[in-house]
Every structure is written in C-alpha cells, then in structure tokens.
Motif scaffolding. Structure first.
Motif, PDB file in Angstrom:
ATOM      1  N   ARG A 337      22.410  21.953-121.547  1.00  0.00           N
ATOM      2  CA  ARG A 337      23.007  22.846-122.487  1.00  0.00           C
ATOM      3  C   ARG A 337      24.488  23.135-122.316  1.00  0.00           C
ATOM      4  O   ARG A 337      25.283  23.079-123.241  1.00  0.00           O
ATOM      5  N   LEU A 338      24.909  23.796-120.993  1.00  0.00           N
ATOM      6  CA  LEU A 338      26.027  23.935-120.556  1.00  0.00           C
ATOM      7  C   LEU A 338      26.893  22.813-120.985  1.00  0.00           C
ATOM      8  O   LEU A 338      28.172  23.102-121.606  1.00  0.00           O
ATOM      9  N   ALA A 339      26.550  21.853-120.452  1.00  0.00           N
ATOM     10  CA  ALA A 339      27.364  20.355-120.545  1.00  0.00           C
ATOM     11  C   ALA A 339      27.697  20.036-121.959  1.00  0.00           C
ATOM     12  O   ALA A 339      28.471  19.659-122.371  1.00  0.00           O
ATOM     13  N   GLN A 340      26.548  20.345-122.674  1.00  0.00           N
ATOM     14  CA  GLN A 340      26.435  19.689-124.146  1.00  0.00           C
ATOM     15  C   GLN A 340      27.492  20.677-124.996  1.00  0.00           C
ATOM     16  O   GLN A 340      28.222  20.196-125.813  1.00  0.00           O
ATOM     17  N   ASP A 341      27.532  21.827-124.799  1.00  0.00           N
ATOM     18  CA  ASP A 341      28.360  22.804-125.480  1.00  0.00           C
ATOM     19  C   ASP A 341      29.892  22.822-125.011  1.00  0.00           C
ATOM     20  O   ASP A 341      30.605  22.766-125.917  1.00  0.00           O
ATOM     21  N   LEU A 342      30.191  22.119-124.026  1.00  0.00           N
ATOM     22  CA  LEU A 342      31.375  21.959-123.613  1.00  0.00           C
ATOM     23  C   LEU A 342      31.783  20.409-123.790  1.00  0.00           C
ATOM     24  O   LEU A 342      32.858  19.984-123.617  1.00  0.00           O
ATOM     25  N   ALA A 343      31.066  19.548-124.073  1.00  0.00           N
ATOM     26  CA  ALA A 343      31.352  18.195-124.536  1.00  0.00           C
ATOM     27  C   ALA A 343      31.759  17.740-123.152  1.00  0.00           C
ATOM     28  O   ALA A 343      32.644  17.049-123.159  1.00  0.00           O
ATOM     29  N   ALA A 344      30.896  17.931-122.220  1.00  0.00           N
ATOM     30  CA  ALA A 344      31.311  17.396-120.754  1.00  0.00           C
ATOM     31  C   ALA A 344      30.726  16.148-120.404  1.00  0.00           C
ATOM     32  O   ALA A 344      30.963  15.654-119.380  1.00  0.00           O
ATOM     33  N   GLY A 345      30.124  15.485-121.470  1.00  0.00           N
ATOM     34  CA  GLY A 345      29.319  14.188-120.773  1.00  0.00           C
ATOM     35  C   GLY A 345      28.135  14.515-120.552  1.00  0.00           C
ATOM     36  O   GLY A 345      27.355  15.360-120.412  1.00  0.00           O
ATOM     37  N   THR A 346      27.559  13.199-120.141  1.00  0.00           N
ATOM     38  CA  THR A 346      26.189  12.982-119.461  1.00  0.00           C
ATOM     39  C   THR A 346      26.215  13.615-117.981  1.00  0.00           C
ATOM     40  O   THR A 346      26.856  13.537-117.242  1.00  0.00           O
ATOM     41  N   VAL A 347      24.970  14.413-117.930  1.00  0.00           N
ATOM     42  CA  VAL A 347      24.896  15.322-116.699  1.00  0.00           C
ATOM     43  C   VAL A 347      23.781  14.393-115.814  1.00  0.00           C
ATOM     44  O   VAL A 347      22.611  14.020-116.367  1.00  0.00           O
ATOM     45  N   ARG A 348      24.182  13.944-114.471  1.00  0.00           N
ATOM     46  CA  ARG A 348      23.197  13.093-113.556  1.00  0.00           C
ATOM     47  C   ARG A 348      22.726  14.031-112.777  1.00  0.00           C
ATOM     48  O   ARG A 348      23.465  14.933-112.142  1.00  0.00           O
ATOM     49  N   TYR A 349      21.403  14.057-112.209  1.00  0.00           N
ATOM     50  CA  TYR A 349      20.639  14.618-111.273  1.00  0.00           C
ATOM     51  C   TYR A 349      20.335  13.612-110.351  1.00  0.00           C
ATOM     52  O   TYR A 349      19.544  12.647-110.259  1.00  0.00           O
ATOM     53  N   LEU A 350      20.820  13.778-109.070  1.00  0.00           N
ATOM     54  CA  LEU A 350      20.581  13.002-107.573  1.00  0.00           C
ATOM     55  C   LEU A 350      19.824  13.870-106.776  1.00  0.00           C
ATOM     56  O   LEU A 350      20.120  15.087-106.480  1.00  0.00           O
ATOM     57  N   ARG A 351      18.627  13.156-106.184  1.00  0.00           N
ATOM     58  CA  ARG A 351      17.823  13.896-105.080  1.00  0.00           C
ATOM     59  C   ARG A 351      18.787  14.394-104.041  1.00  0.00           C
ATOM     60  O   ARG A 351      19.538  13.417-103.474  1.00  0.00           O
ATOM     61  N   ALA A 352      18.559  15.567-103.617  1.00  0.00           N
ATOM     62  CA  ALA A 352      19.433  16.227-102.383  1.00  0.00           C
ATOM     63  C   ALA A 352      18.648  17.114-101.693  1.00  0.00           C
ATOM     64  O   ALA A 352      17.486  17.558-102.207  1.00  0.00           O
ATOM     65  N   SER A 353      19.076  17.402-100.448  1.00  0.00           N
ATOM     66  CA  SER A 353      18.201  18.432 -99.755  1.00  0.00           C
ATOM     67  C   SER A 353      19.378  19.358 -99.246  1.00  0.00           C
ATOM     68  O   SER A 353      19.713  19.425 -97.914  1.00  0.00           O
ATOM     69  N   PRO A 354      20.154  20.383-100.096  1.00  0.00           N
ATOM     70  CA  PRO A 354      21.100  20.845 -99.485  1.00  0.00           C
ATOM     71  C   PRO A 354      20.615  22.423 -98.686  1.00  0.00           C
ATOM     72  O   PRO A 354      19.176  22.572 -98.746  1.00  0.00           O
ATOM     73  N   ASP A 355      21.258  22.785 -97.924  1.00  0.00           N
ATOM     74  CA  ASP A 355      20.809  24.032 -97.500  1.00  0.00           C
ATOM     75  C   ASP A 355      20.347  25.154 -98.131  1.00  0.00           C
ATOM     76  O   ASP A 355      20.837  25.305 -99.327  1.00  0.00           O
ATOM     77  N   LEU A 356      19.633  26.016 -97.690  1.00  0.00           N
ATOM     78  CA  LEU A 356      18.834  27.052 -98.691  1.00  0.00           C
ATOM     79  C   LEU A 356      17.905  26.495 -99.639  1.00  0.00           C
ATOM     80  O   LEU A 356      17.004  27.321 -99.987  1.00  0.00           O
ATOM     81  N   TYR A 357      17.843  25.227-100.056  1.00  0.00           N
ATOM     82  CA  TYR A 357      16.941  24.849-100.989  1.00  0.00           C
ATOM     83  C   TYR A 357      15.795  24.120-100.490  1.00  0.00           C
ATOM     84  O   TYR A 357      15.790  23.428 -99.082  1.00  0.00           O
ATOM     85  N   HIS A 358      14.496  23.906-100.828  1.00  0.00           N
ATOM     86  CA  HIS A 358      13.463  23.262-100.531  1.00  0.00           C
ATOM     87  C   HIS A 358      13.559  21.859-100.481  1.00  0.00           C
ATOM     88  O   HIS A 358      14.075  21.106-101.480  1.00  0.00           O
ATOM     89  N   PRO A 359      13.324  21.040 -99.605  1.00  0.00           N
ATOM     90  CA  PRO A 359      13.708  19.664 -99.365  1.00  0.00           C
ATOM     91  C   PRO A 359      12.419  18.818-100.458  1.00  0.00           C
ATOM     92  O   PRO A 359      11.648  19.038-100.702  1.00  0.00           O
ATOM     93  N   GLY A 360      13.356  17.998-101.153  1.00  0.00           N
ATOM     94  CA  GLY A 360      12.352  17.079-102.395  1.00  0.00           C
ATOM     95  C   GLY A 360      12.276  17.752-103.456  1.00  0.00           C
ATOM     96  O   GLY A 360      11.708  17.534-104.358  1.00  0.00           O
ATOM     97  N   ARG A 361      12.712  19.211-103.326  1.00  0.00           N
ATOM     98  CA  ARG A 361      12.865  19.970-104.875  1.00  0.00           C
ATOM     99  C   ARG A 361      14.109  20.466-105.189  1.00  0.00           C
ATOM    100  O   ARG A 361      14.252  21.617-105.851  1.00  0.00           O
ATOM    101  N   ALA A 362      15.203  19.900-104.708  1.00  0.00           N
ATOM    102  CA  ALA A 362      16.296  20.003-105.367  1.00  0.00           C
ATOM    103  C   ALA A 362      17.182  18.737-105.756  1.00  0.00           C
ATOM    104  O   ALA A 362      16.903  17.912-105.143  1.00  0.00           O
ATOM    105  N   ALA A 363      18.325  19.031-106.474  1.00  0.00           N
ATOM    106  CA  ALA A 363      19.083  17.956-106.870  1.00  0.00           C
ATOM    107  C   ALA A 363      20.519  18.344-106.888  1.00  0.00           C
ATOM    108  O   ALA A 363      20.817  19.695-107.155  1.00  0.00           O
ATOM    109  N   SER A 364      21.500  17.481-106.744  1.00  0.00           N
ATOM    110  CA  SER A 364      22.798  17.740-106.840  1.00  0.00           C
ATOM    111  C   SER A 364      23.062  17.422-108.380  1.00  0.00           C
ATOM    112  O   SER A 364      22.751  16.461-108.993  1.00  0.00           O
ATOM    113  N   ILE A 365      24.245  18.056-108.814  1.00  0.00           N
ATOM    114  CA  ILE A 365      24.477  17.797-110.249  1.00  0.00           C
ATOM    115  C   ILE A 365      25.845  17.110-110.244  1.00  0.00           C
ATOM    116  O   ILE A 365      26.966  17.548-109.725  1.00  0.00           O
TER     117      ILE A 365
END
Length: 509
Positions: A337-365
């Motif tokens: 919704r944030l991207a939609q209201d700003l007309a920022a285009g399509t948001v893609r979510y890629l599988r990621a394992s950033p620090d502090l997050y659970h492996p396999g349950r997080a995504a980069s934006i």
C-alpha cells in the motif's frame, strides 16, 4: 593561565583559559559567578566593603563549574541565566541592607560597566489566541488590569485592533513567546477553572495535508493499517547495539548523560523492541507500533553522520506456528500500500536471511531495481535480548529511497468492456517462490492479462508430500471488445504450458 586562587571554602583552585574571574591589579579575587576568594572575604575586622554585582554567561559558568568540580548556590543561579539589568539593582539593595542593618555609610559614586544593555522583549499576538489556547474564555479586563499587571507585565495594544503588545519584566528571561504569556495567564486564572476536554474536541476546522508531505502520507498508510506511532529517543545504549550487531558505524557521545543514552541509534528496531518490552511488562495484549525517524551511522565527507530517514514497523503476534506467516503477510500488505500510494511501481520480494531475522522467513524489498528494506519474522535470539515472549514481525525500509522512487499519479479512463476472471491452482516444489510463478503467468498471459493476484497457499495431502499449492486469480480484459470464453481459454492454456515447462508445475483441478 597558571593562576590560582584560595577560595572561601579553604580550597586552592587553578583557573585556566576561558574561565571568568573578578580581578584587581594583583590578580584574581573571585571566580566569576561561582565562588569568592579568601583574601577578599569579610571578617570581624572589615571596615570597608566593595560590592561587585555582575551578570555572567550561563554556558561559561556551567563549563567552569564542571571543570572545577564545584557547584555552589551562585553557580546554580547563573547557569540558568540571570537578567543583567538586575545587577545594579542587586548591588544597591545589598548596599541598603548594609546601611540599614550594619550602620554602614554608602559611597555616593557607582561604577557601572554595561557595554551591551539588555534589549526589551516585545510580544505581539492576537487577543483571541489566549482563549483558543487555554480552551476557556478569560475576560479581557481581568487580563489587562489584574493578572498581567500584578506579575509586572506591561500591556499595550501594538497599534492593531484585537492584538496585545506585552512587555515582560526585565528579570523574566523565560518569557519570549505568546505561549509563555498565555501560560502565565492560565496559571494565575487557575488551572482548576479550565474545563477538562478530550484532545482535539475544541478544533472545528482541519487543514488538508499537502501533496508534498510524503512523510505524512507514509504515516497515514501505517496508521490506517492499525499501528500506533511512537517517538523514541535518538540515543540508545552502545552495549545494546553491540549485542544486536548494529554497532558498526555508530557514533558515541563524548559526554553522555548516562550509559543508557550514550550512542546515536543506527536502527529504529531496538527502540521499537524496547517499547514492546515495556508494554509486555504491563500486560498489554497487542503491540502494533511504528516510527518514522532518522538513524545515524557512518560518516559523510564533512565528518557528520549519515542521517537516513527510516520507517520501521513492528507487530507482536501469537506463538502459534502460523502466526509468523500471517504477521509477515500483514506487513507485506502495508508495504504494497505504501508503494501504491506513492506510485512507486511494482514491489518485489526476494528470499533473504538478514541479521536479526529468522532464516527463511524474511525477504528483501526491491523497488525500481534497488533494495530499500526488509520484512520478516524476527529471530528468537533477537527477541531474547528484550525478554519478549511469542513471535514478532518487522518491516524496515529506507523512507527516503521509497519516496525517491515515487512516480506521477495519473487518472485512467474507466474500462468500457467487462473483465473476465479465472482462478488457477499450481502445485510446485516448496522452494519455488510465488513471485517466480507470478512472473511466468504475466509473461504467458500477454496483453489481455490485466492483473494477477495470489490469494491462497496450501500444504497438505491434496497437494502431495513435499509439494505446495498456490492459487492465483487472473483478470483478463480487452480495451477494444468483450473477450470470449474461447479467447480466454486459449491464453489460459498457454499459461498452464509455461508453468509446467518452466517450474514443473501440476495444475490442480
């Protein structure tokens, strides 16, 4: 530099550069605004007294007091700022007391060195602002003839009808704004006489948010999703950042007020987790909070910290196995919704394992081909640092990068022909991302495929062991005519073939 002074408390102190002193031809006799010297003190044999009264710079007095490790009644007063206009009045009052109570004789001459006289403060504001700010009507006659004059304020009309021109007493350095004057009116009028009302209930008009207020737009979206905004201190404990692995590029203060406020924050997440802990300790069942603020990390070429504006959203969820997934999808919808209201285009979510997050349950934006943040379930070890129960999900994005990706919003012509919807359920390997299936459907659908939306994921006996099923809703439309069932079925056949060939998919019926 290098001089010393035997003070009234019997201690000899060295005075250094930048310290203000009272001195005669032989050297310092007092440390200005802090303590007098022993040699210039009064004793039983004193017959002549020179009274010195001065106005001192509060910042300098504070610095000198800290450097000497000495706090006195004088320093406490001068640190807060005293009106220089009062110096002569204080000297005359002291002389009068010596004359009246000690039988002294006051010398007729005074030496007054006053190179920069105190400028009078004139405060002009609409008379109606008093009632508007206090929320109660105070009669103008009571203000003009009783309340303000009794406090030493001079009341005029500033040459404009309906306006007050107020001159505070010279010793009231704390009165600079209309709100300061109104506070004095409310204090004397009586706080108990002001009716209690809910915030905002006295407001009758509202200003429309400026279209250029992009930060306000971000807040509106997150507030509308049911989250509460918090404002946390920009200072956090360095040891907390180190435990979380967020201390890289952190800037620590040279003179912190405490160990709990010694480092500029590099992330908003620790602050929000601290808020969650505070609420948990007070038996709060729900903690849905966000903050839009600056973080400070690294160093720019000018030596200052790189100040990035981040939007971080945190939600505590139940401890159930599926609760983290539901929380993830909730925050993902907020990001969409944030991207939609700003007309920022399509948001893609890629599988990621950033620090502090659970492996396999997080995504980069990803927005516009650039990574702007992360969304996912926090790792149990992260929650353990704050003694939090259950699970928690977080969304953390670079607000400036998101706003920079905004596009121009244009009104589109309403469609003239009806749409045709079809659902398709695809059974694939559990490691195949839904985004890859989404792109394959879009590629095979051609120009007649208007939109694709995933609405369900199933793992169970009907999907088969080690498989998952994802269901999509496909919307077809032509801008020129109404599509027939045969035309839609032809495109659907191409989509099935593409999914089977590219991802080894099986179509559920």
């Amino acid at each position: 530099e290098g001089e010393s002074l035997l003070c009234l408390d019997g201690q000899t102190r060295k005075v250094g550069p930048g310290m203000l002193v009272v001195a005669d031809a032989n050297g310092p006799v007092a440390i200005g605004g802090i303590i007098g010297g022993e040699e210039s003190g009064v004793s039983d044999t004193t017959t002549d007294v020179v009274i010195e009264s001065a106005g001192w710079d509060g910042v300098n007095i504070r610095a000198t007091s800290r450097a000497l490790g000495l706090r006195t009644d004088a320093s406490l007063r001068h640190e807060k700022g005293l009106a220089p206009e009062m110096a002569m009045a204080a000297a005359r009052r002291a002389a009068a007391l010596v004359r009246d109570w000690a039988g002294g004789q006051v010398h007729a001459d005074w030496v007054d060195v006053y190179p920069r006289p105190q400028e009078p403060v004139r405060i002009v504001f609409p008379a109606a602002k008093i009632d508007a700010l206090l929320g109660v009507e105070v009669h103008p006659q009571e203000i003009q003839q009783q309340i303000l004059p009794r406090l030493g304020f001079q009341v005029g009309y500033g040459g404009q009808e309906g306006f007050y021109e107020i001159l505070p007493p010279v010793f009231r350095l704390d009165v600079e704004l209309p709100e300061d004057v109104i506070e004095e009116v409310g204090r004397i009028y009586g706080i108990d006489r002001i009716p209690a009302t809910l915030p905002g209930s006295r407001r009758h008009t509202w200003e429309v948010m400026s279209p250029d207020d992009h930060h306000g737009s971000l807040r509106e979206v997150v507030l509308g999703a049911g989250f509460d905004e918090v404002v946390s201190p920009a200072l956090v404990p360095r040891r907390l950042l180190q435990r979380l692995g967020l201390a890289e590029g952190a800037r620590t203060l040279f003179n912190p007020m405490s160990d709990e406020l010694d480092t500029m924050r590099t992330s908003l997440l620790p602050s929000l987790l601290s808020v969650a802990r505070y609420n948990q300790n007070r038996t709060a069942e729900r903690v849905d909070v966000f903050e839009l603020a600056r973080v400070y990390r690294g160093k720019r070429p000018d030596g200052l910290a790189d100040e990035q504006v981040r939007l971080t959203v945190l939600a505590r969820v139940d401890a159930g196995a599926d609760a983290g997934r539901r929380g993830f999808l909730r925050l993902k919808s907020v990001m969409d919704r944030l991207a939609q209201d700003l007309a920022a285009g399509t948001v893609r979510y890629l599988r990621a394992s950033p620090d502090l997050y659970h492996p396999g349950r997080a995504a980069s934006i990803m927005v516009g081909g650039s990574e702007i943040g992360v969304v996912g379930e926090l790792h149990p070890s992260t929650l353990a640092v704050f003694d939090l129960d259950g699970r928690a999900v977080a969304l953390d994005v670079n607000a400036e990068a998101l706003i920079a990706a905004r596009g121009e919003r244009k009104a589109a012509e309403l469609p003239r022909y009806p749409s045709v919807q079809r659902d398709i359920a695809v059974v694939v390997d559990p490691n195949v991302p839904a985004g890859d299936l989404h792109r394959a459907i879009k590629e095979a659908g051609g120009g007649s495929l208007e939109s694709v939306r995933a609405f369900d994921e199933y793992r169970g006996d009907q999907a088969g062991e080690g498989r998952k099923s994802i269901a999509f809703t496909l919307t077809f439309r032509s801008p020129e005519r109404t599509l027939t069932d045969a035309e839609v079925e032809k495109v659907m056949s191409e989509i099935r073939k593409r999914l089977e060939k590219k991802h080894g998919a099986r179509i559920r019926t």
